[in-house]
Design an enzyme around this catalytic site. Structure first.
Site, mmCIF file in Angstrom:
data_model
loop_
_atom_site.group_PDB
_atom_site.id
_atom_site.type_symbol
_atom_site.label_atom_id
_atom_site.label_comp_id
_atom_site.label_asym_id
_atom_site.label_seq_id
_atom_site.Cartn_x
_atom_site.Cartn_y
_atom_site.Cartn_z
ATOM 1 N N HIS A 180 1.005 -5.188 -6.940
ATOM 2 C CA HIS A 180 1.360 -4.849 -5.557
ATOM 3 C C HIS A 180 0.759 -3.500 -5.146
ATOM 4 O O HIS A 180 -0.223 -3.468 -4.417
ATOM 5 C CB HIS A 180 2.891 -4.881 -5.422
ATOM 6 C CG HIS A 180 3.370 -4.653 -4.035
ATOM 7 N ND1 HIS A 180 4.688 -4.767 -3.671
ATOM 8 C CD2 HIS A 180 2.710 -4.299 -2.902
ATOM 9 C CE1 HIS A 180 4.808 -4.515 -2.378
ATOM 10 N NE2 HIS A 180 3.631 -4.231 -1.901
ATOM 11 N N ASP A 212 0.898 18.301 -14.091
ATOM 12 C CA ASP A 212 1.521 19.129 -13.054
ATOM 13 C C ASP A 212 2.403 18.302 -12.127
ATOM 14 O O ASP A 212 3.571 18.599 -11.910
ATOM 15 C CB ASP A 212 0.440 19.790 -12.179
ATOM 16 C CG ASP A 212 -0.342 20.873 -12.897
ATOM 17 O OD1 ASP A 212 0.118 21.376 -13.927
ATOM 18 O OD2 ASP A 212 -1.438 21.225 -12.384
ATOM 19 N N SER A 264 7.282 -2.310 12.281
ATOM 20 C CA SER A 264 6.395 -3.295 11.673
ATOM 21 C C SER A 264 5.235 -3.639 12.604
ATOM 22 O O SER A 264 5.427 -3.802 13.816
ATOM 23 C CB SER A 264 7.221 -4.562 11.384
ATOM 24 O OG SER A 264 6.435 -5.511 10.734
ATOM 25 N N GLY A 265 4.034 -3.731 12.036
ATOM 26 C CA GLY A 265 2.895 -4.294 12.766
ATOM 27 C C GLY A 265 2.333 -3.464 13.908
ATOM 28 O O GLY A 265 1.633 -3.995 14.761
ATOM 29 N N GLY A 282 1.090 0.023 4.826
ATOM 30 C CA GLY A 282 1.591 1.331 4.426
ATOM 31 C C GLY A 282 2.743 1.790 5.305
ATOM 32 O O GLY A 282 2.855 1.385 6.469
ATOM 33 N N ASN A 283 3.601 2.607 4.752
ATOM 34 C CA ASN A 283 4.727 3.127 5.534
ATOM 35 C C ASN A 283 5.329 4.363 4.892
ATOM 36 O O ASN A 283 5.280 4.536 3.678
ATOM 37 C CB ASN A 283 5.801 2.048 5.744
ATOM 38 C CG ASN A 283 5.957 1.134 4.542
ATOM 39 O OD1 ASN A 283 6.441 1.568 3.500
ATOM 40 N ND2 ASN A 283 5.507 -0.103 4.667
ATOM 41 N N HIS A 321 4.964 4.080 0.824
ATOM 42 C CA HIS A 321 4.355 2.910 0.191
ATOM 43 C C HIS A 321 2.971 2.686 0.784
ATOM 44 O O HIS A 321 2.806 2.738 1.992
ATOM 45 C CB HIS A 321 5.220 1.678 0.411
ATOM 46 C CG HIS A 321 4.587 0.412 -0.067
ATOM 47 N ND1 HIS A 321 4.040 0.293 -1.327
ATOM 48 C CD2 HIS A 321 4.375 -0.780 0.544
ATOM 49 C CE1 HIS A 321 3.539 -0.929 -1.467
ATOM 50 N NE2 HIS A 321 3.730 -1.595 -0.346
ATOM 51 N N SER A 350 8.539 -4.170 7.172
ATOM 52 C CA SER A 350 9.031 -5.226 6.272
ATOM 53 C C SER A 350 9.405 -4.661 4.893
ATOM 54 O O SER A 350 10.051 -5.346 4.101
ATOM 55 C CB SER A 350 7.980 -6.322 6.121
ATOM 56 O OG SER A 350 6.747 -5.765 5.742
ATOM 57 N N ASP A 351 9.026 -3.409 4.618
ATOM 58 C CA ASP A 351 9.385 -2.778 3.340
ATOM 59 C C ASP A 351 10.670 -1.954 3.435
ATOM 60 O O ASP A 351 11.034 -1.258 2.478
ATOM 61 C CB ASP A 351 8.244 -1.874 2.862
ATOM 62 C CG ASP A 351 7.011 -2.676 2.491
ATOM 63 O OD1 ASP A 351 7.135 -3.613 1.682
ATOM 64 O OD2 ASP A 351 5.923 -2.373 3.014
ATOM 65 N N TYR A 366 5.744 27.494 -9.782
ATOM 66 C CA TYR A 366 5.054 27.296 -8.519
ATOM 67 C C TYR A 366 5.909 26.555 -7.501
ATOM 68 O O TYR A 366 5.410 26.062 -6.519
ATOM 69 C CB TYR A 366 3.744 26.544 -8.736
ATOM 70 C CG TYR A 366 2.651 27.446 -9.221
ATOM 71 C CD1 TYR A 366 1.995 28.288 -8.320
ATOM 72 C CD2 TYR A 366 2.299 27.492 -10.559
ATOM 73 C CE1 TYR A 366 1.005 29.146 -8.762
ATOM 74 C CE2 TYR A 366 1.308 28.340 -11.006
ATOM 75 C CZ TYR A 366 0.666 29.168 -10.113
ATOM 76 O OH TYR A 366 -0.309 29.998 -10.541
ATOM 77 N N HIS A 411 -1.094 0.536 -0.203
ATOM 78 C CA HIS A 411 -1.869 -0.313 -1.110
ATOM 79 C C HIS A 411 -3.180 0.409 -1.410
ATOM 80 O O HIS A 411 -4.244 -0.211 -1.427
ATOM 81 C CB HIS A 411 -2.147 -1.684 -0.487
ATOM 82 C CG HIS A 411 -0.911 -2.467 -0.145
ATOM 83 N ND1 HIS A 411 -0.858 -3.387 0.869
ATOM 84 C CD2 HIS A 411 0.326 -2.449 -0.718
ATOM 85 C CE1 HIS A 411 0.371 -3.917 0.921
ATOM 86 N NE2 HIS A 411 1.100 -3.362 -0.022
#
Ligand SMILES: [Zn+2]
Length: 245
Positions: free
Chosen positions: A182, A142, A63-64, A41-42, A117, A97-98, A236, A119
């Site tokens: 993905h 919404d 990364s990592g 995730g990032n 991003h 890496s993304d 809103y 998963h």
């Protein structure tokens, strides 16, 4: 020659520092909301422009690195082609890496200020089947203004993930795309907005999945989807927290 953060105008350096603080804090929302495991995730955010002579910049997770160690000082600064600048962090700290996918989105969608991003389990389960999430909840109307679409199958290494995100979301009301096999990418006016979209995408993916186990969910008429989206996004616009509650 690599751009050096220290050589940039003070206003740009201040904007980078503030963006690093926001992006670091927002990363904590991913594990808190159950969207990530390990270092997956990032979150990234476009650095607000302060000087027309300075190229566009983004801040993203290294990364990592484990979520417990993600402070503002380790957030990596890149140009909008995804190249890390001399940002004061060690060379061993490479951008996620993304990063190429995030950078592609910023380069091609001027209105986007934040990208996320993950998963996350339920959204990724829909992505694995290559099936869009149908708009069967008012909160989907919404937030996303319709179904959450599927993006193409794409493999990391070139700009195909970024291109798939942009081609799917351009012209769509949805701020989330499920990249096939993905997982979800979400966009927003800033990083917080994109994190909210990631949390909401997982929530509706889970709810619609559970509804499916009980039978076929009822679609919402398009006119109602349009009215809900319009009301939520406009009426809103200033009070989104209240509207969510
Ligand atoms: Zn991924």
């Amino acid at each position: 020659m690599t751009l050096s953060l220290a050589s940039l105008p003070q206003a740009t350096q201040d904007a980078v520092a503030a963006t690093r603080e926001r992006v670091a804090a927002l990363h904590a929302e991913l594990p808190r909301n159950g969207l990530v495991v390990w270092t997956a995730g990032n979150v990234s955010e476009r650095v607000p422009a302060t000087d027309p002579d300075v190229p566009g910049l983004l801040v993203i997770k290294p990364s990592g690195v484990s979520y417990d160690e993600l402070s503002a000082s380790v957030m990596v600064v890149c140009t909008l082609d995804g190249q890390k600048i001399d940002d004061g962090t060690p060379d061993s700290l490479t951008p996620s890496s993304d990063t190429a996918a995030h950078a592609y989105v910023y380069e091609h969608m001027d209105e986007v200020g934040g990208v996320v991003h993950t998963h996350s389990t339920y959204a990724t389960a829909w992505a694995a089947r290559g099936e869009e999430i149908p708009c069967v909840l008012t909160m989907m109307a919404d937030e996303f203004g319709g179904p959450i679409p599927i993006g193409p199958f794409a493999i990391i290494g070139d700009d195909s993930i970024g291109r798939g995100i942009v081609e799917t979301l351009r012209g769509s009301r949805s701020r989330a795309v499920l990249m096939q096999n993905h997982g979800p990418f979400t966009i927003g006016k800033d990083a917080k907005d994109a994190v909210k979209a990631a949390v909401m995408a997982e929530e509706v993916a889970r709810t619609v999945h559970i509804s499916r186990q009980l039978g076929e969910p009822l679609p919402i008429e398009q006119t109602h989807v349009d009215a809900l989206f319009d009301r939520y996004q406009n009426v809103y616009g200033q009070g989104e927290e209240a509207a969510t509650a």
